[in-house]
Design an enzyme around this catalytic site. Structure first.
Site, PDB file in Angstrom:
ATOM      1  N   CYS A 115     -16.656 -30.047 -28.696  1.00 52.76           N
ATOM      2  CA  CYS A 115     -16.846 -30.566 -30.047  1.00 52.76           C
ATOM      3  C   CYS A 115     -17.947 -29.725 -30.691  1.00 52.76           C
ATOM      4  CB  CYS A 115     -17.153 -32.065 -30.033  1.00 52.76           C
ATOM      5  SG  CYS A 115     -18.520 -32.572 -28.951  1.00 52.76           S
ATOM      6  N   SER A 116     -18.864 -30.324 -31.416  1.00 55.84           N
ATOM      7  CA  SER A 116     -19.925 -29.529 -32.041  1.00 55.84           C
ATOM      8  C   SER A 116     -21.126 -29.350 -31.120  1.00 55.84           C
ATOM      9  CB  SER A 116     -20.377 -30.171 -33.365  1.00 55.84           C
ATOM     10  OG  SER A 116     -19.372 -30.016 -34.350  1.00 55.84           O
TER      11      SER A 116
END
Length: 265
Positions: A159-160
């Site tokens: 994800c981030s």
């Protein structure tokens, strides 16, 4: 292609993607070992530096699973290794608790209402509950497991920050493989050692929000309590982890068997 693993002098595989790591090496309750070099977890892969591309391509990655929202992906697209398939796999709907916090921080009135006075911690608990029950999350994590079991490897999912959406995905896979809870939690908490870039980014977002930095710290780290909240929600809604896998995620017994055949020594 043979898999070559590089480790930088700071102990990270990539300094430019510090939460990129192998989920292999863990022992299971039955004494088996999770194979290394097949499944990796990471923070966002837009930041892989030019000088680390040889190492990145040398891992033999053939699948990228990107959990980020369309806005995140569009703003900072991944660097995709040579020959790898890229898959955008949603685990949050556009209105999910964790999908719009950057927008919330940009509005001081909303930021204080949502994140002030212990709100950030409540926000994080809500994110983890949604990752267990939201229909988009159920489809996304099923796809991750199926890709890990049946698709080409090596695979990296991210994800981030690589800590929450990715953290739950890693916990799922490790539990399915039979890794004991304390080791699943330990793997999850390693993300806290790798959040310097996330903290810098969050500090920039927080400017003008009207909040003290201490109000936002719960969103910059993982806590065992967040994972415990997700697992408690699993038991509450599905009765057990096995019930969550079979009924919630809809993952077949054959897929679980294939995952274990592939990933366990």
């Amino acid at each position: 292609m043979g898999i070559v693993t590089f480790v930088t002098s700071d102990g990270f595989i990539f300094s430019s993607a510090p939460n990129f790591r192998d989920i292999g090496g863990h022992r299971t309750a039955s004494g088996r070992t999770v194979r290394s070099g097949l499944i990796f977890r990471s923070d966002a892969l837009h930041s892989v530096a030019d000088e680390e591309l040889v190492a990145y391509n040398g891992l033999g990655i053939r699948q990228i699973v990107d959990f980020r929202t369309p806005h995140e992906r569009g703003r900072l697209p991944d660097v995709t290794p040579e020959g790898a398939e890229y898959a955008a796999v949603a685990v949050q709907g556009s209105k999910a608790a964790g999908a719009n916090f950057a927008d919330l921080l940009a509005d001081p009135e909303q930021a204080r209402a949502v994140f002030g006075g212990g709100g950030a911690e409540r926000f994080m608990f809500a994110v983890y509950e949604e990752l267990v029950t939201d229909a988009v999350a159920l489809r996304g994590y099923r796809e991750l497991i199926e890709r890990a079991a049946e698709g080409p490897t090596a695979l990296v999912f991210h994800c981030s920050a690589g800590k929450d959406r990715t953290g739950w995905g890693a916990a799922l896979i490790l539990r399915l493989l039979g890794v004991e809870h304390e080791h699943v939690v330990a793997d999850y908490l390693v993300s806290n050692e790798r959040q310097a870039a996330t903290e810098m980014w969050m500090r920039r977002l927080a400017v003008g929000s009207g909040l003290d930095w201490a109000d936002l710290v719960p969103m910059t780290r993982v806590r065992a309590e967040y994972l415990d909240t997700a697992l408690a929600r699993v038991d509450e809604v599905y009765g057990s982890f096995d019930g969550y896998v079979a009924e919630g995620l809809g993952v077949s017994g054959r897929t679980v068997e294939r995952l274990r055949e592939r990933l366990l020594n």
